[in-house]
Design an enzyme around this catalytic site. Structure first.
Site, PDB file in Angstrom:
ATOM      1  N   VAL A  30      -2.338 -20.054 -22.575  1.00 26.58           N
ATOM      2  CA  VAL A  30      -1.726 -20.094 -20.830  1.00 26.58           C
ATOM      3  C   VAL A  30      -2.967 -20.603 -20.037  1.00 26.58           C
ATOM      4  O   VAL A  30      -4.013 -19.776 -20.677  1.00 26.58           O
ATOM      5  CB  VAL A  30      -1.212 -18.675 -21.153  1.00 26.58           C
ATOM      6  N   ASP A 147      11.115  -9.485 -28.317  1.00 30.01           N
ATOM      7  CA  ASP A 147      10.102  -8.650 -28.092  1.00 30.01           C
ATOM      8  C   ASP A 147      10.103  -8.784 -27.039  1.00 30.01           C
ATOM      9  O   ASP A 147       8.758  -8.391 -26.071  1.00 30.01           O
ATOM     10  CB  ASP A 147       8.912  -9.773 -28.402  1.00 30.01           C
TER      11      ASP A 147
END
Lengths: 406, 296
Positions: A30, A147
């Site tokens: 990222v 998650d």
């Protein structure tokens, strides 16, 4: 082939200026970026790398990337991270998100520094409120997140909470095959619901609410409430019973009973649970959630009476509704939002920093690697098999605790 | 989202009026005049029938169920509103659409398996390898703007079948009619619940005696008549199941005109089906693939 092959009509480098590297995980990396069209807006660009390091050919996109792309373009809610666009270029996928300066893991971490105080009670209320709003939206859209954990919950500078990382999320409307067959392992172990630990095949959105309970507890105590050690998958790829994690839950919550959880005895790992009971006498003397809660409030200096400065007894009641063993009795997102914890006293703010004087550090952005175009740098190693494999289980996402300040 | 067609990208970006759809297609063809006139294609629905049979052949080898096949057909239809078909190898696009649909519909197949099965299914025109299919996947996703969630009428059918106490035969006929609607432009024109209601209506009116997928157009025109007479039907009178359904339609806020139009599209499909020739379709598609070397 299509004549000419594939070339992207949009180019990442033409549209964005990469400021630096934020984090890496099983999926890729990222980056933080700025728009190039003169706008000052900031973005987080998630780059999915090809399955194999330095792969020069197309190998097919992993199922989790496909899910995330499809869900990101479809979903639209203030408490779910907003996807600006998706660019497919040079065999890579770039999902461009609006930038969030913080996340819950970083916020919790900031408060654990010596000489710092607990997270203000009204901040916690606002965080939970927004988190549950986002989750209600996902569940109403038939999306299970699967998650949820502090690292996946983003917080903007304006104090808006945004559920992120939909890489494991999936639709649950009448699945064609039972959910268990798809991804054998979901949810980072500390946040994994008891029905998953006990091998339930037809699990429900209730697993996300257990995770919310764990997150609530962690916001209060500043450490994971059930910090178990993960049993690794063996060479035969069979999923082991997560004995240690179950133990951690039982230590506080006590042993689940079939009186309180009627379907308990039909859980595939029920026998394992019984052997746990037989071998560890401690399970007969659990701490009890209420004792845990009371001592947590005390040690973090929350006033014991209900006030704006304390989650109070309503907080305990909500927590025990979320950390309910029986998934059918566990609070749903909708019910949780109607809980007196939110409806009595001060209305939860949509800015979790409102009234708080705590200054949180900015997300660390490293400059060592801000070339989004190179892919074969350390830290991107993928663990487990790509989850569109017909033989393999899901990529072991939980292995990667993508902590950015490490 | 999945539960919510009304907020979906399907409704916002992939549902067109007939005029819009015609426009999109003529603009696409206008960009490739020479190509289009050099390689004439069969009537659109014939081509769709042909592609459907090809999908089925490939799907059967992988023991796939209906849903991924339906999604793959919608992907194909969407893709060809953006890209001129004669610039592609439809067999590669079909294999890729199915590979992608399987991931989206939670029944993933390994890319190598899909490539191997496609090669076995279409040895003359499918020579692609894994990287080619992977590249095509990028095209497919990019052209569809990553909007991969498809809402199908099957779910509305399941939700509604109880309302009308449909028999098992009627349910399976309605199911077949939904399967058939993918051969028309209807998935690009109407929301899934309209299609489902049309299929239920037809299945009740037609009384499923025939086992074939193709429905008699006589029965369908009776159905249309029943719809046309809707206003005339009062609450009194014999409560046949058809009437009950018609009453339900009248009372609900469902767009009856849309249902009439869907019914007509389906009748017309069944008429066109009579003159379908697999050989003709195959020849025409293979011709431009071979001539332009798209199988390489």
């Amino acid at each position: 082939m299509l004549s000419g092959g594939y070339t992207s009509k949009k180019r990442v480098m033409e549209r964005y200026k990469i400021i630096g590297f934020i984090s890496s995980g099983t999926y890729g990396r990222v980056y933080k970026a700025q728009g190039k069209n003169g706008e000052v807006k900031e973005f987080a660009i998630k780059k999915f790398k090809p399955d194999k390091e330095g792969e020069v050919q197309y190998t097919g996109i992993s199922q989790s990337a496909i899910r995330e792309m499809a869900l990101c373009t479809e979903l639209n809610h203030v408490n779910v991270v907003h996807c600006v666009e998706i660019i497919l270029e040079d065999k890579c996928i770039f999902i461009v998100f609006e930038y969030a300066e913080h996340d819950l893991l970083q916020i919790i971490h900031h408060h654990t520094q010596p000489s710092r105080h607990a997270i203000p009670a009204r901040s916690i209320k606002s965080i939970l409120w927004q988190l549950l709003q986002g989750l209600l939206y996902l569940h109403r859209s038939w999306v299970m997140h699967r998650d949820l954990k502090p690292a996946n919950i983003m917080v903007t500078r304006a104090g808006e909470v945004k559920i992120g990382d939909l890489g494991l999320a999936r639709l649950f409307y009448k699945p064609m095959q039972c959910l268990f067959n798809g991804d054998k392992v979901v949810v980072t172990i500390w946040y994994r619901a008891p029905e998953l630990l006990l091998g339930s095949r037809h699990y429900t959105p209730a697993i996300d609410l257990w995770a919310v309970g764990c997150i609530f507890a962690e916001l209060l105590s500043l450490r994971p409430i059930f910090k178990g050690e993960e049993a690794k998958m063996d060479s035969k790829k069979t999923v082991p019973f997560q004995r240690n994690q179950m133990q951690k839950i039982v230590d506080i919550m006590g042993y689940p009973t079939k009186e309180k959880w009627p379907l308990l005895t039909s859980m595939p790992e029920y026998n394992q649970l019984q052997s746990l009971l037989a071998s560890t006498p401690r399970v007969h003397r659990p701490i009890g959630l209420e004792t845990w809660y009371t001592s947590c409030l005390k040690s973090n200096q929350y006033p014991s009476n209900s006030s704006v400065d304390s989650p109070g007894q309503e907080g305990f009641s909500l927590l025990s509704g979320l950390l309910e063993y029986d998934p059918q009795k566990r609070l749903t997102a909708e019910k949780a939002l109607q809980h007196p914890y939110f409806t009595t006293g001060e209305k939860p703010s949509m800015n979790c920093f409102e009234g708080s004087t705590v200054e949180y550090p900015h997300r660390r952005v490293s400059q060592d690697d801000n070339d989004i175009r190179t892919s074969s740098l350390p830290g991107t190693k993928r663990s487990g098999l790509p989850d569109d494999s017909i033989v393999g289980p899901a990529a072991k996402r939980h292995k990667a605790e993508d902590r950015m300040w490490k | 989202m999945a539960a919510n067609y009304w907020d979906s990208t399907q409704r916002a970006n992939w549902t067109f009026s007939k005029a819009q759809l015609a426009n999109i297609r003529s603009e696409l063809e206008a960009k490739d005049r020479a190509l289009v006139s050099q390689y004439p294609l069969p009537e659109r629905r014939h081509l769709n029938i042909y592609f459907y049979h090809q999908f089925t052949k490939l799907g059967r080898r992988m023991s796939l169920r209906q849903q991924p096949l339906a999604t793959a057909q919608v992907y194909l239809r969407r893709f060809y509103t953006k890209i001129e078909i004669r610039r592609t190898n439809p067999f590669l696009v079909m294999a890729t659409a199915l590979y992608l649909a399987c991931k989206m519909e939670e029944c993933p197949q390994h890319i190598r398996l899909v490539v191997a099965e496609a090669r076995n299914t279409w040895p003359d025109v499918f020579l692609a390898d894994t990287p080619k299919l992977g590249e095509c996947e990028f095209s497919l996703i990019a052209e569809m703007n990553s909007q991969l969630i498809v809402h199908h009428p099957y779910r509305s059918l399941t939700d509604l079948q109880g309302n009308f106490s449909l028999t098992q035969d009627e349910i399976s006929l309605a199911w077949s009619i939904i399967n058939d609607h993918y051969l028309t432009d209807l998935p690009l024109l109407y929301p899934p619940h309209i299609i489902a209601v049309t299929a239920i209506f037809l299945s009740v009116v037609l009384k499923p005696t025939q086992s074939s997928l193709q429905v008699h157009s006589v029965g369908v025109s009776n159905a249309l008549q029943a719809l046309g007479n809707m206003q005339g039907i009062g609450a009194s009178g014999a409560q046949s199941r058809v009437q009950k359904l018609v009453n339900w339609l009248a009372e609900s806020s469902i767009d009856v005109e849309a249902i009439v139009d869907c019914t007509q599209e389906l009748i017309s499909l069944y008429e066109v089906w009579e003159t379908y020739s697999e050989k003709d379709c195959k020849d025409k598609v293979h011709r431009f693939i071979k001539a332009k070397g798209l199988d390489k």
